[in-house]
Design an enzyme around this catalytic site. Structure first.
Site, PDB file in Angstrom:
ATOM      1  N   PRO A 130      80.481  71.256  41.988  1.00  0.00           N
ATOM      2  CA  PRO A 130      79.759  72.161  40.912  1.00  0.00           C
ATOM      3  C   PRO A 130      79.190  71.660  39.658  1.00  0.00           C
ATOM      4  O   PRO A 130      78.471  72.025  39.093  1.00  0.00           O
ATOM      5  CB  PRO A 130      81.060  73.143  40.369  1.00  0.00           C
ATOM      6  CG  PRO A 130      82.066  72.784  41.665  1.00  0.00           C
ATOM      7  CD  PRO A 130      81.863  71.557  42.519  1.00  0.00           C
ATOM      8  N   GLU A 243      69.507  63.159  57.244  1.00  0.00           N
ATOM      9  CA  GLU A 243      69.522  64.566  56.735  1.00  0.00           C
ATOM     10  C   GLU A 243      67.909  64.879  56.475  1.00  0.00           C
ATOM     11  O   GLU A 243      67.713  66.042  56.699  1.00  0.00           O
ATOM     12  CB  GLU A 243      70.363  64.712  55.632  1.00  0.00           C
ATOM     13  CG  GLU A 243      70.634  66.268  55.195  1.00  0.00           C
ATOM     14  CD  GLU A 243      71.573  66.318  53.923  1.00  0.00           C
ATOM     15  OE1 GLU A 243      72.054  65.305  53.494  1.00  0.00           O
ATOM     16  OE2 GLU A 243      71.833  67.455  53.730  1.00  0.00           O
ATOM     17  N   GLN A 337      51.226  86.731  53.252  1.00  0.00           N
ATOM     18  CA  GLN A 337      50.094  87.299  52.532  1.00  0.00           C
ATOM     19  C   GLN A 337      48.955  87.992  53.635  1.00  0.00           C
ATOM     20  O   GLN A 337      48.817  89.182  53.607  1.00  0.00           O
ATOM     21  CB  GLN A 337      49.268  86.108  51.788  1.00  0.00           C
ATOM     22  CG  GLN A 337      48.179  86.626  50.905  1.00  0.00           C
ATOM     23  CD  GLN A 337      48.504  87.699  49.661  1.00  0.00           C
ATOM     24  OE1 GLN A 337      49.800  87.358  49.398  1.00  0.00           O
ATOM     25  NE2 GLN A 337      47.658  88.394  49.099  1.00  0.00           N
TER      26      GLN A 337
END
Ligand SMILES: Cc1cc2nc3c(=O)[nH]c(=O)nc-3n(C[C@H](O)[C@H](O)[C@H](O)COP(=O)(O)OP(=O)(O)OC[C@H]3O[C@@H](n4cnc5c(N)ncnc54)[C@H](O)[C@@H]3O)c2cc1C
Length: 380
Positions: A130, A243, A337
């Site tokens: 955190p 990763e 779009q």
């Protein structure tokens, strides 16, 4: 278009994954995303089909192959399965297992790698806290040695597959401040003091669960430390490269899917008496999308080959991730779009991909941190 490195073997793998994902994922994709979960049984099915083992050694229960096979497999899963959330949830072992595969003991590999590849256990990687994710060397979750155990105390957040992982590969501070005092430990779900403190709600990747985890005095056996004590940072760095490679590959796949959806819609949709592809501005949008995908694919492919050869490629991984991320954000935005109002509806795939795309400049190291890595390597 496919990657330049692909051989007949990759083509066969693509076909296998396409068949599996079309049957097992696509029919449920929208429902799983709306429900913010996919059934846990999918792990067993993917394990039995050898899909979770792609890129892992057969000696550890894998199906063989290398990172190129993983890239191809995850692309087909996204293209045919049509749920990014379930793909990344099912694939959380792609970031959790490599430290154990590369640095773990034979016992750890047997206890933790094999059952995950068989779809019998779920794994997660827990680095972010955190207090901050970018400053990995500043992590504060402590592991204090007490006899044959470490006592782990701290918090982790944004952990993919964290709510149902059977074990987490966690970054903890076993030594002094900075990157020299960090180790990686395997914390099993049933360890007293381990809890899922929160399931987090997200912008995209809905079918993948994301958790905040608490470690309140968890006693973790010393035998669960991966590699050397206080040498965890090196393992992260190697893991981060892989990763980022996998995240870049996901961006290429999502872009490809959004592009295909946009081409099909533009061909079909009529305006002012002709199809949307009858307007030069729409054709040029599609041409720009195709060009950016080709560029992102080329760079991601080069990274895959170099990384697969064992080259140390953190800056190239950062460049590929940023390039593929930008491509994905651009392509998904343009796809929405081209769909017009339909592109803003929850029932439309490109709307979901547009939300999924927002994660990539953040997760696995932010766009800004990628540029820091490139800057350091270039020596500015
Ligand atoms: C859906 C999701 C899944 C995730 N899965 C996992 C997981 O499985 N395991 C795991 O460990 N983590 C996971 N993460 C965490 C992710 O890797 C972090 O969110 C990311 O690294 C950024 O950390 P942070 O959110 O704490 O942002 P911060 O580090 O607080 O950064 C905030 C902002 O400041 C900028 N910033 C910070 N430092 C610098 C700097 N030096 N120079 C310039 N700008 C800077 C950042 O670029 C960013 O824009 C996940 C995140 C999400 C959203």
């Amino acid at each position: 278009m496919t990657y330049l490195f692909e051989t007949d073997e990759h083509a066969a793998l693509r076909q296998q994954i396409r068949r599996w994902a079309s049957a097992e994922m696509a029919p449920h994709a929208a429902e799983w995303e709306e429900n913010e979960a996919f059934p846990v049984e999918l792990y067993a099915k993917a394990g039995a089909a050898g899909i979770l083992g792609t890129g892992y050694p057969e000696s550890m229960g894998g199906s063989g192959g290398d990172v190129g096979h993983v890239v191809v497999a995850s692309e087909e899963m996204i293209l045919a399965g049509k749920t990014v959330g379930a793909t990344v949830g099912l694939g959380s072992h792609g970031i959790a297992l490599p430290p154990i595969v590369k640095l773990g003991s034979a016992t750890q590999q047997e206890r933790f790698v094999r059952p995950v590849l068989e779809g019998k256990k779920i794994s997660a990687l827990a680095i972010t806290e955190p207090g901050g994710g970018s400053d990995v060397a500043g992590l504060t979750t402590r592991a204090v040695r007490d006899g044959d155990h470490y006592v782990v105390t701290g918090r982790k957040t944004f952990i993919t597959s964290g709510t149902r992982a059977d074990f987490v590969v966690a970054a903890v501070r076993t030594g002094g401040p900075g990157h020299g005092g960090v180790s990686m430990v395997i914390v099993e779900r049933d360890t007293p003091g381990f809890s899922v403190s929160k399931k987090l709600k997200k912008t995209g990747w809905w079918a993948s669960d994301t958790a905040e985890l608490a470690f309140d005095g968890c006693r973790v056996p010393v035998s669960n430390v991966i590699g050397e004590e206080n040498a965890g940072f090196v393992a992260f760095m190697v893991n981060f490269t892989q990763e980022r490679l996998l995240l870049a590959a996901q961006c290429v796949a999502i872009s490809e899917l959004a592009y295909r959806e946009a081409v099909a819609y533009a061909r079909d949709r009529q305006a002012f008496g002709k199809s949307l592809t009858g307007f030069q501005v729409i054709r040029h949008k599609l041409a720009d999308m195709a060009s950016r995908i080709a560029a992102a694919r080329a760079l991601t492919g080069e990274l895959t080959v170099r990384y697969g050869r064992g080259e140390h490629t953190p800056a190239l991984a950062a460049m590929a991730k940023n390039t593929a991320t930008d491509c994905c954000s651009f392509v998904c935005d343009e796809a929405v779009q081209i769909f017009g109002g339909a592109g803003y509806l929850r029932e439309t795939l490109v709307e979901r991909l547009y939300r999924d795309a927002r994660l990539y400049p953040i997760g696995g190291g932010t766009r800004e941190i990628m540029n820091e890595i490139i800057s350091k390597t270039e020596g500015y």
